[in-house]
Design a protein around this motif. Structure first.
Motif, PDB file in Angstrom:
ATOM      1  N   GLN A 117       0.821  -1.205   0.000  1.00 41.35           N
ATOM      2  CA  GLN A 117       0.000   0.000   0.000  1.00 41.35           C
ATOM      3  C   GLN A 117       0.859   1.260   0.000  1.00 41.35           C
ATOM      4  N   ILE A 118       1.913   1.246   0.798  1.00 44.47           N
ATOM      5  CA  ILE A 118       2.791   2.420   0.868  1.00 44.47           C
ATOM      6  C   ILE A 118       3.529   2.613  -0.447  1.00 44.47           C
ATOM      7  N   GLN A 122       0.869   5.130  -2.434  1.00 45.31           N
ATOM      8  CA  GLN A 122       1.416   6.455  -2.188  1.00 45.31           C
ATOM      9  C   GLN A 122       2.644   6.739  -3.053  1.00 45.31           C
ATOM     10  N   GLU A 123       2.976   5.795  -3.922  1.00 45.11           N
ATOM     11  CA  GLU A 123       4.134   5.925  -4.823  1.00 45.11           C
ATOM     12  C   GLU A 123       5.416   6.259  -4.062  1.00 45.11           C
ATOM     13  N   TYR A 124       5.594   5.603  -2.930  1.00 47.58           N
ATOM     14  CA  TYR A 124       6.779   5.806  -2.101  1.00 47.58           C
ATOM     15  C   TYR A 124       7.692   4.612  -2.333  1.00 47.58           C
ATOM     16  N   VAL A 142       6.514   8.224   7.459  1.00 48.47           N
ATOM     17  CA  VAL A 142       5.737   7.545   6.414  1.00 48.47           C
ATOM     18  C   VAL A 142       4.685   6.644   7.058  1.00 48.47           C
ATOM     19  N   HIS A 146       0.665   6.922   6.776  1.00 42.47           N
ATOM     20  CA  HIS A 146      -0.157   5.792   6.339  1.00 42.47           C
ATOM     21  C   HIS A 146      -1.306   5.563   7.320  1.00 42.47           C
ATOM     22  N   ARG A 149      -3.895   8.323   7.027  1.00 43.75           N
ATOM     23  CA  ARG A 149      -4.682   8.132   5.790  1.00 43.75           C
ATOM     24  C   ARG A 149      -5.728   7.045   6.001  1.00 43.75           C
TER      25      ARG A 149
END
Length: 167
Positions: A117-118, A122-124, A142, A146, A149
């Motif tokens: 998911q991260i 979140q394009e991390y 981060v 998360h 969010r």
């Protein structure tokens, strides 16, 4: 562990994890030539000291599989740490029980989901800090982001269901 469980195929038979010592302590290449112990060295790099054994196969000259096995001019080399092999065997034994396999499966599902998911959502996909303390701080931020969010999404869904129920 998964690499060692693979069947030996043409693609992976040249990997060092497929060339383990036999009962007598000899290591053989896929062509059947024995490796010879060149030196034993104590390494103190890292947290724990360890003994590394360096092996070399001197029969690579003229071997038909040389181009697939090694690019070295002096023959194929291997580094083996006996303590690492012992720890790997102990870990394998521990993971063979049903309860440990279930725990491992459960843990991989939980951890992979959140990291996925991260990374995807979140394009991390990389760390931007360099020092250990800064990396820990970045990962903490981060993770907090998360969680916030997730909390916000949960609250918004609750609001929507309450609005639908009151309408």
């Amino acid at each position: 562990m998964h690499k060692e469980e693979e069947k030996v195929t043409d693609k992976n038979r040249f990997k060092s994890c497929m060339m383990k010592p036999d009962e007598e302590g000899n290591i053989y290449c896929p062509q059947g030539h024995a490796f010879t112990l060149e030196q034993t060295k104590e390494s103190v790099k890292g947290r724990y000291p360890r003994t590394i054994q360096f092996y070399r196969n001197e029969h690579c000259e003229g071997c038909p599989l040389r181009s697939e096995c090694t690019r070295s001019k002096n023959g194929r080399t291997l580094q083996i740490t006996e303590r690492l092999i012992e720890l790997q065997n102990e870990a394998k034994e521990n993971l063979m029980t049903e309860t440990d396999q279930e725990l491992m499966k459960q843990r991989s599902i939980q951890a992979k989901g959140i990291f996925g998911q991260i990374k995807q959502g979140q394009e991390y996909d990389r760390l931007w800090r360099r020092k250990e303390t800064m990396i820990k701080l970045e990962l903490l931020l981060v993770s907090i982001g998360h969680d916030l969010r997730k909390y916000h999404t949960h609250k918004m869904q609750k609001l929507k269901t309450n609005q639908k129920n009151h309408s």
